[in-house]
Design a protein around this motif. Structure first.
Motif, PDB file in Angstrom:
ATOM      1  N   LEU A  34       5.201  -3.371  -1.895  1.00  0.00           N
ATOM      2  CA  LEU A  34       5.782  -4.076  -0.761  1.00  0.00           C
ATOM      3  C   LEU A  34       5.632  -5.539  -0.888  1.00  0.00           C
ATOM      4  CD1 LEU A  34       4.374  -1.682   1.914  1.00  0.00           C
ATOM      5  CD2 LEU A  34       6.449  -1.540   0.922  1.00  0.00           C
ATOM      6  N   THR A  35       6.731  -6.251  -0.652  1.00  0.00           N
ATOM      7  CA  THR A  35       6.620  -7.981  -0.867  1.00  0.00           C
ATOM      8  C   THR A  35       7.014  -8.453   0.027  1.00  0.00           C
ATOM      9  OG1 THR A  35       6.825  -7.270  -3.226  1.00  0.00           O
ATOM     10  CG2 THR A  35       7.146  -9.554  -2.455  1.00  0.00           C
ATOM     11  N   ASP A  36       6.431  -9.401   0.729  1.00  0.00           N
ATOM     12  CA  ASP A  36       6.658 -10.349   1.808  1.00  0.00           C
ATOM     13  C   ASP A  36       7.434 -11.802   0.929  1.00  0.00           C
ATOM     14  OD1 ASP A  36       7.155 -12.251   3.745  1.00  0.00           O
ATOM     15  OD2 ASP A  36       5.213 -12.541   4.108  1.00  0.00           O
ATOM     16  N   VAL A  37       8.477 -11.868   0.619  1.00  0.00           N
ATOM     17  CA  VAL A  37       9.062 -13.032  -0.327  1.00  0.00           C
ATOM     18  C   VAL A  37       9.005 -14.399   0.448  1.00  0.00           C
ATOM     19  CG1 VAL A  37      10.377 -11.605  -1.754  1.00  0.00           C
ATOM     20  CG2 VAL A  37      11.373 -12.611  -0.013  1.00  0.00           C
ATOM     21  N   ASP A  38       9.231 -14.401   1.787  1.00  0.00           N
ATOM     22  CA  ASP A  38       9.271 -15.764   2.301  1.00  0.00           C
ATOM     23  C   ASP A  38       8.088 -16.094   3.197  1.00  0.00           C
ATOM     24  OD1 ASP A  38       9.498 -13.796   4.326  1.00  0.00           O
ATOM     25  OD2 ASP A  38      11.670 -14.362   4.830  1.00  0.00           O
ATOM     26  N   GLY A  39       6.974 -15.363   3.068  1.00  0.00           N
ATOM     27  CA  GLY A  39       5.721 -15.596   3.886  1.00  0.00           C
ATOM     28  C   GLY A  39       5.809 -15.513   5.529  1.00  0.00           C
ATOM     29  N   ASP A  40       6.492 -14.613   5.830  1.00  0.00           N
ATOM     30  CA  ASP A  40       6.477 -14.708   7.234  1.00  0.00           C
ATOM     31  C   ASP A  40       5.753 -13.505   8.059  1.00  0.00           C
ATOM     32  OD1 ASP A  40       8.271 -12.533   6.743  1.00  0.00           O
ATOM     33  OD2 ASP A  40       9.923 -13.250   7.716  1.00  0.00           O
ATOM     34  N   PHE A  41       5.116 -12.867   6.920  1.00  0.00           N
ATOM     35  CA  PHE A  41       4.317 -11.493   7.388  1.00  0.00           C
ATOM     36  C   PHE A  41       4.997 -10.399   7.628  1.00  0.00           C
ATOM     37  CE2 PHE A  41       1.710 -15.334   8.638  1.00  0.00           C
ATOM     38  CZ  PHE A  41       0.546 -14.947   7.725  1.00  0.00           C
ATOM     39  N   TYR A  42       6.356 -10.451   7.407  1.00  0.00           N
ATOM     40  CA  TYR A  42       7.336  -9.058   7.073  1.00  0.00           C
ATOM     41  C   TYR A  42       7.686  -8.661   5.947  1.00  0.00           C
ATOM     42  CZ  TYR A  42       7.721  -9.887  12.462  1.00  0.00           C
ATOM     43  OH  TYR A  42       7.552  -9.815  13.717  1.00  0.00           O
ATOM     44  N   ASP A  43       7.320  -7.423   5.374  1.00  0.00           N
ATOM     45  CA  ASP A  43       7.864  -7.331   4.178  1.00  0.00           C
ATOM     46  C   ASP A  43       9.368  -7.414   4.189  1.00  0.00           C
ATOM     47  OD1 ASP A  43       5.239  -6.678   3.126  1.00  0.00           O
ATOM     48  OD2 ASP A  43       5.477  -4.646   4.127  1.00  0.00           O
ATOM     49  N   GLN A  78      -4.841   0.953  -1.076  1.00  0.00           N
ATOM     50  CA  GLN A  78      -3.885  -0.094  -1.280  1.00  0.00           C
ATOM     51  C   GLN A  78      -4.628  -1.447  -1.469  1.00  0.00           C
ATOM     52  OE1 GLN A  78      -2.163  -0.277   2.793  1.00  0.00           O
ATOM     53  NE2 GLN A  78      -3.547  -1.602   3.506  1.00  0.00           N
ATOM     54  N   GLU A  79      -4.035  -2.273  -2.331  1.00  0.00           N
ATOM     55  CA  GLU A  79      -4.602  -3.650  -2.553  1.00  0.00           C
ATOM     56  C   GLU A  79      -3.621  -4.822  -2.450  1.00  0.00           C
ATOM     57  OE1 GLU A  79      -6.732  -5.381  -6.704  1.00  0.00           O
ATOM     58  OE2 GLU A  79      -5.385  -3.635  -6.606  1.00  0.00           O
ATOM     59  N   TYR A  80      -3.991  -5.745  -1.868  1.00  0.00           N
ATOM     60  CA  TYR A  80      -3.258  -7.101  -1.521  1.00  0.00           C
ATOM     61  C   TYR A  80      -3.363  -8.004  -2.869  1.00  0.00           C
ATOM     62  CZ  TYR A  80      -3.054  -5.052   3.176  1.00  0.00           C
ATOM     63  OH  TYR A  80      -3.071  -4.233   4.210  1.00  0.00           O
ATOM     64  N   VAL A  81      -2.469  -8.452  -3.303  1.00  0.00           N
ATOM     65  CA  VAL A  81      -2.569  -9.228  -4.555  1.00  0.00           C
ATOM     66  C   VAL A  81      -1.597 -10.414  -4.389  1.00  0.00           C
ATOM     67  CG1 VAL A  81      -3.262  -7.183  -6.148  1.00  0.00           C
ATOM     68  CG2 VAL A  81      -0.841  -7.942  -5.802  1.00  0.00           C
ATOM     69  N   ASP A  82      -1.904 -11.534  -5.364  1.00  0.00           N
ATOM     70  CA  ASP A  82      -1.041 -12.528  -5.615  1.00  0.00           C
ATOM     71  C   ASP A  82      -0.678 -12.789  -6.656  1.00  0.00           C
ATOM     72  OD1 ASP A  82       0.062 -15.218  -5.638  1.00  0.00           O
ATOM     73  OD2 ASP A  82      -1.935 -16.145  -5.553  1.00  0.00           O
ATOM     74  N   LEU A  83       0.667 -11.897  -7.006  1.00  0.00           N
ATOM     75  CA  LEU A  83       1.317 -11.804  -8.134  1.00  0.00           C
ATOM     76  C   LEU A  83       1.917 -13.099  -8.880  1.00  0.00           C
ATOM     77  CD1 LEU A  83       3.054  -8.325  -8.098  1.00  0.00           C
ATOM     78  CD2 LEU A  83       0.747  -8.907  -9.040  1.00  0.00           C
ATOM     79  N   GLU A  99       1.062 -12.100  -1.194  1.00  0.00           N
ATOM     80  CA  GLU A  99       2.126 -11.471  -0.416  1.00  0.00           C
ATOM     81  C   GLU A  99       2.727 -10.355  -0.993  1.00  0.00           C
ATOM     82  OE1 GLU A  99       2.484 -13.486  -3.950  1.00  0.00           O
ATOM     83  OE2 GLU A  99       2.628 -14.966  -1.784  1.00  0.00           O
ATOM     84  N   THR A 100       1.975  -9.672  -1.861  1.00  0.00           N
ATOM     85  CA  THR A 100       2.306  -8.324  -2.426  1.00  0.00           C
ATOM     86  C   THR A 100       1.236  -7.227  -2.033  1.00  0.00           C
ATOM     87  OG1 THR A 100       3.383  -9.340  -4.338  1.00  0.00           O
ATOM     88  CG2 THR A 100       2.993  -7.021  -4.482  1.00  0.00           C
ATOM     89  N   THR A 101       1.666  -5.909  -1.621  1.00  0.00           N
ATOM     90  CA  THR A 101       0.670  -4.791  -1.355  1.00  0.00           C
ATOM     91  C   THR A 101       1.265  -4.005  -2.320  1.00  0.00           C
ATOM     92  OG1 THR A 101       1.044  -5.410   0.974  1.00  0.00           O
ATOM     93  CG2 THR A 101       0.068  -3.274   0.351  1.00  0.00           C
ATOM     94  N   GLN A 102       0.054  -3.516  -3.098  1.00  0.00           N
ATOM     95  CA  GLN A 102       0.325  -2.441  -3.938  1.00  0.00           C
ATOM     96  C   GLN A 102      -0.437  -0.993  -3.323  1.00  0.00           C
ATOM     97  OE1 GLN A 102      -1.453  -4.208  -7.719  1.00  0.00           O
ATOM     98  NE2 GLN A 102       0.344  -4.623  -8.199  1.00  0.00           N
ATOM     99  N   ILE A 103       0.191   0.036  -3.549  1.00  0.00           N
ATOM    100  CA  ILE A 103      -0.062   1.118  -2.855  1.00  0.00           C
ATOM    101  C   ILE A 103      -0.286   2.399  -3.746  1.00  0.00           C
ATOM    102  CG2 ILE A 103       0.138   2.609  -0.783  1.00  0.00           C
ATOM    103  CD1 ILE A 103       1.963   0.328   0.339  1.00  0.00           C
ATOM    104  N   ASP A 104      -1.722   3.001  -3.684  1.00  0.00           N
ATOM    105  CA  ASP A 104      -1.618   4.302  -4.289  1.00  0.00           C
ATOM    106  C   ASP A 104      -1.640   5.335  -3.118  1.00  0.00           C
ATOM    107  OD1 ASP A 104      -2.308   6.707  -5.537  1.00  0.00           O
ATOM    108  OD2 ASP A 104      -4.045   6.074  -6.249  1.00  0.00           O
TER     109      ASP A 104
END
Length: 140
Positions: A54-63, A26-31, A38-43
């Motif tokens: 997986l994306t946390d659109v509001d920055g509250d640490f919940y996807d 998995q990789e955490y990225v700032d798209l 706030e985005t996690t890309q998973i293989d």
């Protein structure tokens, strides 16, 4: 409803670290370039292609949104399942599924409060959330 969401395919990014065959990465990225990852890309299967985002659109640490590509091998990430946590708690409220892979979501089912990484009906999980207690209150 006359309009439908057709996701645009995106080229697969290369993961920085070589994975062992079958190992999940998995990789955490700032798209969006705001300085927050706030985005996690998973293989999830170690084939070098992204299987879930997986994306946390509001920055509250919940996807808030989980997108899954269940058609490996084509070199592009095209979500055929999208799970949404409408109330922002990281638990799926609704799951959209493109069952015939034509780019149009054919079914909408309840998410049954499944943790977003586990909301894909075609794979066991994206492999990032603990099953026993998915979320704990964060203290400031």
């Amino acid at each position: 409803m006359s309009e439908s969401f057709v996701p645009e395919p995106t080229p697969e990014p290369d993961f920085d670290l070589p994975a062992e065959p079958g190992a999940s990465t998995q990789e955490y990225v700032d798209l969006d370039g705001d300085g927050y990852t706030e985005t996690t890309q998973i293989d999830s299967n170690g084939d070098g292609e992204i299987d879930a985002v997986l994306t946390d659109v509001d920055g509250d640490f919940y996807d808030d949104v989980a997108a899954f590509d269940n058609t490996p091998g084509d070199g592009e990430f095209t979500a055929d399942v999208i799970a949404v946590a409408a109330d922002g708690d990281g638990l799926a409220d609704v799951v959209f599924d493109d069952t015939n892979l034509d780019g149009v979501f054919d079914t909408v089912t309840p998410g049954n409060d499944e943790p977003l990484p586990y909301a894909n009906p075609y794979e066991t999980s994206a492999g990032v959330a603990p099953l026993e207690t998915p979320f704990t209150e964060q203290s400031s």
